[in-house]
Design an enzyme around this catalytic site. Sequence first.
Site, short mmCIF file in Angstrom:
data_model
loop_
_atom_site.label_atom_id
_atom_site.label_comp_id
_atom_site.label_asym_id
_atom_site.label_seq_id
_atom_site.Cartn_x
_atom_site.Cartn_y
_atom_site.Cartn_z
N LEU A 13 -60.62 97.45 26.57
CA LEU A 13 -60.22 96.50 25.52
C LEU A 13 -58.76 96.10 25.72
O LEU A 13 -57.87 96.94 25.70
CB LEU A 13 -60.40 97.13 24.14
N ALA A 15 -57.61 92.65 24.59
CA ALA A 15 -57.48 91.28 24.08
C ALA A 15 -56.45 91.15 22.97
O ALA A 15 -56.03 90.05 22.62
CB ALA A 15 -58.83 90.79 23.59
N GLY A 16 -56.04 92.29 22.42
CA GLY A 16 -55.18 92.25 21.24
C GLY A 16 -53.82 91.63 21.53
O GLY A 16 -53.36 91.57 22.66
N ARG A 20 -46.98 94.41 17.23
CA ARG A 20 -45.87 95.34 17.01
C ARG A 20 -44.93 95.45 18.21
O ARG A 20 -43.86 96.03 18.11
CB ARG A 20 -46.45 96.73 16.66
N GLY A 84 -61.24 92.21 16.15
CA GLY A 84 -61.30 93.67 16.04
C GLY A 84 -61.97 94.32 17.23
O GLY A 84 -62.59 93.65 18.07
N GLY A 149 -56.87 106.46 13.55
CA GLY A 149 -58.15 106.69 12.89
C GLY A 149 -58.41 108.18 12.75
O GLY A 149 -58.20 108.94 13.70
N LYS A 361 -29.77 90.65 55.85
CA LYS A 361 -31.04 90.02 55.46
C LYS A 361 -31.82 89.59 56.69
O LYS A 361 -31.25 88.97 57.59
CB LYS A 361 -30.74 88.79 54.58
#
Length: 465
Positions: A13, A15-16, A20, A84, A149, A361
């Site tokens: 997951l 996609a959020g 914050r 969600g 949770g 370089k």
Amino acid sequence: MKSKVVPIHVVILAAGKGTRMNSEIPKVLHKLGGKPLLEHVVNAASTLADSHLHIVVGHGASDVRVHFNDLNELNWIIQEPQLGTGHAVEQAIPAIEAITKIQDEATLLVLCGDVPLIKQQTIEALTQAASPNAVALLTLQTNNPAGLGRIIRDEQNKVTAIVEEKDASEEQRKICEINSGIMALPVNRLKHWLGKLGKNNRQGEYYLTDVIAMAVADGCEIVTRVINDEFEVQGVNDKKQLASLERHFQRIEVEKLMAAGVSVIDPARVDIRGDITCGKDVTLDINVILEGTVIIGDGVVIGPNVVIKDAVIKSNSTVLANTVIDSAEIESNCSIGPFARIRPGTRLDKEVKVGNFVEIKNSVLGQGSKANHFAYIGDADIGSGVNIGAGTIFCNYDGAHKHRSIIGNNVFIGSNSTLVAPVNINNGAFVAAGSTINSDVPENELAVGRGKQRNISGWKRPTKQ
Ligand code: UD1
Ligand code: CA
């Protein structure tokens, strides 16, 4: 006999929005140890046997995908809008079915793109604990459950539900077992549960966590794997969590190097941002940053405040303080710095010495060549035993194009010389100090490219009135 292989569909997951984080960058692209959070999760998941990887993206989806462009085994699923975690998984199932048949006994493993330190062994064990009649849940015992949770258990200690903190009662908030967000579920039953999800909760979202109570009601067993390592399931929701996880990650990486025999002067002051291989008796002083793919040979000493990115440094070479090395190859017994800048395309052969304020370089320096002080060496092929004097500039750019300079073996470039490319300075040639060289110098000849000195006798210094 071993039962037949059960295919695993891993859904990450990602996609959020990551509100914050207060950032324009999609959350899963924020870096931990130099790699995006999501890359850590993909790496852990891609080692699982018989697995297919699916990633749910939404916020900043195209930026996230671009980062993983060269990994074509990833199946990207768009979740738009993001309603969600339950909604995210719900979008994933038809998208998986569109590319492959989901077998009846298949397991779906849910991982979070913002939980980067999850270990392959943990998710493998979790996946094995799931079955057509059991959901496996990864939980954590913690003294700091804030924001997470909570796992609700009955008198027999069986899991009955997960309650999000925002929806939890005061009593439930005291529970110290939390949901890691990572679970393995029987796909066919999950489909049915997802169809029944509602969003009647404080966040108005379809919670994946609500399927647990549904599974229990359906007579499905909830198996838990409880882990104690907070960091392994620590989600990154804000910059403070990202920084704290970064320190933890660094500690682990540095400890791996020390276990392999590297002497680290202060383990809290070395940063590893990539894949580092070190030989025996390597020393890393303080404030060393190693990025990308870095291979360091036996006996190499890296001084303080050194940044090394995508480089190979072979045995017994020394990199002195405040040197920056990027995309270069350094052979054995070289000495570089202090204050040197080695840029992409540089190759230093054995025993080369590069001193302070020298920039190199896209150039090759042959064995034993030296540029000890203040110089710019760009687009040059330099032979062995060459001395580049202080203040030498390779003028490789005419304002439109870059040109190469070819310097033979045992050439001596006097101080403050300007070499205007393209130019060849052949073996054994000697360039007088202060010369501007814009035509080739034959072997063993002296080139003097400067105004002849005049001394004016009887000259009077100006004096103050
Ligand atoms: C979630 C869990 C919580 C758990 C915590 C552990 C839910 C409802 N809550 O909370 O129980 O303790 O993880 O870290 O599952 N995402 C999507 N689409 C969406 C929403 C989220 O792909 O519509 C992704 C996010 O990008 C993130 C992951 O899902 O990678 C978790 O989402 P997040 O909002 O961080 O959930 P938490 O509040 O941390
Ligand atoms: Ca989270």
